[in-house]
Write an enzyme that holds these catalytic residues in place. Structure first.
Site, PDB file in Angstrom:
ATOM      1  N   GLU A 242      -5.194  -4.566  10.560  1.00 52.31           N
ATOM      2  CA  GLU A 242      -4.155  -3.562  10.766  1.00 52.31           C
ATOM      3  C   GLU A 242      -4.419  -2.798  12.067  1.00 52.31           C
ATOM      4  O   GLU A 242      -5.216  -1.845  12.078  1.00 52.31           O
ATOM      5  CB  GLU A 242      -4.155  -2.567   9.608  1.00 52.31           C
ATOM      6  CG  GLU A 242      -3.877  -3.189   8.264  1.00 52.31           C
ATOM      7  CD  GLU A 242      -3.261  -2.202   7.293  1.00 52.31           C
ATOM      8  OE1 GLU A 242      -2.200  -2.498   6.752  1.00 52.31           O
ATOM      9  OE2 GLU A 242      -3.847  -1.113   7.103  1.00 52.31           O
TER      10      GLU A 242
ATOM     11  N   SER B 122       3.638  -1.908  10.237  1.00 56.04           N
ATOM     12  CA  SER B 122       5.092  -2.005  10.416  1.00 56.04           C
ATOM     13  C   SER B 122       5.644  -3.394  10.083  1.00 56.04           C
ATOM     14  O   SER B 122       6.598  -3.861  10.684  1.00 56.04           O
ATOM     15  CB  SER B 122       5.503  -1.595  11.838  1.00 56.04           C
ATOM     16  OG  SER B 122       5.125  -0.253  12.082  1.00 56.04           O
TER      17      SER B 122
ATOM     18  N   ASN C 240       0.876  -1.175   0.000  1.00 58.46           N
ATOM     19  CA  ASN C 240       0.000   0.000   0.000  1.00 58.46           C
ATOM     20  C   ASN C 240       0.910   1.221   0.000  1.00 58.46           C
ATOM     21  O   ASN C 240       1.526   1.532   1.017  1.00 58.46           O
ATOM     22  CB  ASN C 240      -0.898  -0.014   1.246  1.00 58.46           C
ATOM     23  CG  ASN C 240      -1.703   1.269   1.394  1.00 58.46           C
ATOM     24  OD1 ASN C 240      -1.759   2.090   0.472  1.00 58.46           O
ATOM     25  ND2 ASN C 240      -2.316   1.467   2.547  1.00 58.46           N
TER      26      ASN C 240
ATOM     27  N   LYS D 254       0.111   4.283  -0.231  1.00 55.97           N
ATOM     28  CA  LYS D 254      -0.477   5.488   0.372  1.00 55.97           C
ATOM     29  C   LYS D 254      -0.209   6.694  -0.550  1.00 55.97           C
ATOM     30  O   LYS D 254      -0.236   6.525  -1.758  1.00 55.97           O
ATOM     31  CB  LYS D 254       0.066   5.689   1.783  1.00 55.97           C
ATOM     32  CG  LYS D 254      -0.046   4.399   2.617  1.00 55.97           C
ATOM     33  CD  LYS D 254       0.230   4.573   4.060  1.00 55.97           C
ATOM     34  CE  LYS D 254       0.014   3.240   4.771  1.00 55.97           C
ATOM     35  NZ  LYS D 254       0.162   3.320   6.204  1.00 55.97           N
TER      36      LYS D 254
ATOM     37  N   HIS E 224      -9.341   1.467   4.815  1.00 53.45           N
ATOM     38  CA  HIS E 224      -8.079   1.640   5.547  1.00 53.45           C
ATOM     39  C   HIS E 224      -8.317   2.606   6.712  1.00 53.45           C
ATOM     40  O   HIS E 224      -9.092   3.560   6.579  1.00 53.45           O
ATOM     41  CB  HIS E 224      -7.001   2.181   4.604  1.00 53.45           C
ATOM     42  CG  HIS E 224      -5.640   2.103   5.213  1.00 53.45           C
ATOM     43  ND1 HIS E 224      -5.197   3.041   6.116  1.00 53.45           N
ATOM     44  CD2 HIS E 224      -4.641   1.191   5.074  1.00 53.45           C
ATOM     45  CE1 HIS E 224      -3.967   2.695   6.508  1.00 53.45           C
ATOM     46  NE2 HIS E 224      -3.612   1.580   5.890  1.00 53.45           N
TER      47      HIS E 224
ATOM     48  N   GLY F 132       2.814   2.495  10.672  1.00 53.20           N
ATOM     49  CA  GLY F 132       3.794   3.572  10.488  1.00 53.20           C
ATOM     50  C   GLY F 132       4.515   3.967  11.764  1.00 53.20           C
ATOM     51  O   GLY F 132       5.169   5.011  11.819  1.00 53.20           O
TER      52      GLY F 132
ATOM     53  N   GLU G 141      -6.675   4.972   7.747  1.00 56.56           N
ATOM     54  CA  GLU G 141      -6.402   6.378   7.415  1.00 56.56           C
ATOM     55  C   GLU G 141      -7.593   7.017   6.701  1.00 56.56           C
ATOM     56  O   GLU G 141      -7.829   8.215   6.814  1.00 56.56           O
ATOM     57  CB  GLU G 141      -5.120   6.460   6.566  1.00 56.56           C
ATOM     58  CG  GLU G 141      -3.886   6.180   7.418  1.00 56.56           C
ATOM     59  CD  GLU G 141      -2.714   5.598   6.665  1.00 56.56           C
ATOM     60  OE1 GLU G 141      -2.670   5.687   5.424  1.00 56.56           O
ATOM     61  OE2 GLU G 141      -1.813   5.054   7.345  1.00 56.56           O
TER      62      GLU G 141
HETATM   63  P1  13P Z   1       3.249   0.529   7.488  1.00 54.25           P
HETATM   64  O1  13P Z   1       3.741  -0.787   6.928  1.00 54.25           O
HETATM   65  O2  13P Z   1       3.996   1.699   6.922  1.00 54.25           O
HETATM   66  O3  13P Z   1       3.200   0.499   8.987  1.00 54.25           O
HETATM   67  O4  13P Z   1       1.754   0.712   6.975  1.00 54.25           O
HETATM   68  C1  13P Z   1       0.863  -0.325   7.144  1.00 54.25           C
HETATM   69  C2  13P Z   1      -0.372  -0.006   6.395  1.00 54.25           C
HETATM   70  O5  13P Z   1      -1.132   0.860   6.783  1.00 54.25           O
HETATM   71  C3  13P Z   1      -0.642  -0.746   5.170  1.00 54.25           C
HETATM   72  O6  13P Z   1      -1.939  -0.500   4.716  1.00 54.25           O
END
Ligand code: 13P
Length: 258
Positions: free
Chosen positions: A170, A216, A13, A15, A99, A176, A101
């Site tokens: 997640e 992560s 992903n 982002k 997601h 992150g 976010e």
């Molecule tokens: P990270 O791997 O950067 O922690 O992000 C995970 C994520 O949100 C994947 O959708």
């Protein structure tokens, strides 16, 4: 993982990272080191404007390209939105839905559900995300919260379509932050997610759906996470932006399973 019953999926992903030119550059490097084996499905979900470059570069490879969001409506006056049939026509195979976010920007479980139904209708594989906040984990309501997200997100998904849905667990506190859930924590929640699916669908279908872990996940911890019986792959943010790291995670999926 349990390759006997279900597919392993390693999905990136991106982002809001990389331009179309940077996408082209990434794909050239990635293609050159992509493992030849077919032990898992590989997906890269990229910003909408990068989809054409990604699809072009990955044509004739086993890597499926995906979007990071979609709109549930077929067409109409929704300025700035992208419909599922547009994604299909652009060459997408996957779409990330719900997601954390995007939920933080106001997306509700009802929105997630409508998008999952629209994605399935269009023939896309929805990667439906769920996950608890740190407050929810500390309050001891992780399982309840996630069960609710799964039940509401999957409303009206029929028995014959459920196998096409990929679920990504997640935990918000692990995204992150460099703070990964332990393999045991992640396994426990993924097992509970499968149990929720088993209450809603035939157990052979619950057994067949792929549940990914995200938060992560990287080239160092992937092997251990993927060794868990109910973790069928990963949804990878930061580490999917670097071809070498993403390839190492794909390679970690090449391990014996029970
Ligand atoms: P990270 O791997 O950067 O922690 O992000 C995970 C994520 O949100 C994947 O959708």
């Amino acid at each position: 993982m349990n390759r006997k019953y279900r597919k392993t999926v390693i999905a990136g992903n991106w982002k809001m990272n990389k331009t179309p030119s940077e996408t082209k550059e990434f794909m050239q490097q990635f293609k050159a080191i992509l493992p030849k084996g077919r032990w898992c499905d590989v997906a890269l979900c990229v910003p909408a404007v990068c989809i054409p470059a990604a699809v072009r570069a990955m044509r004739e490879t086993r890597v499926g390209i995906g979007a990071e969001n979609c709109n549930a409506n077929a067409s109409g006056a929704y300025t700035g939105e992208i419909a599922t049939n547009m994604l299909v026509d652009a060459g997408c195979k996957y779409v990330i839905i719900g997601h954390s976010e995007r939920r933080a920007m106001g997306e509700t479980d009802a929105d997630v559900n409508a998008k999952v139904l629209a994605a399935l209708e269009a023939g896309l594989t929805p990667i439906m995300c769920c996950g608890e906040s740190l407050e929810q984990r500390e309050a001891g309501i992780t399982d309840e919260h996630i069960a609710m997200q799964i039940k509401l997100g999957l409303q009206n998904v029929s028995e014959d379509k459920i196998r096409k849905v990929v679920i990504a667990y997640e935990p918000i506190w692990a995204i992150g932050t460099g703070k990964t859930a332990t393999p045991e924590q992640a396994q426990e929640v993924c097992m509970n997610i499968r149990a929720v699916v088993r209450k809603l669908y035939a157990s052979k279908n619950a057994r067949a759906i792929s549940i990914l872990y995200g938060g992560s996940m990287n080239e160092k911890n992937a092997f251990e996470l993927l060794a868990q019986p109910d973790i069928d792959g990963g949804l990878i943010g930061g580490a999917s932006l670097v071809p070498e790291k993403f390839v190492q995670i794909i390679e970690a999926a090449n391990q014996p399973t029970a």
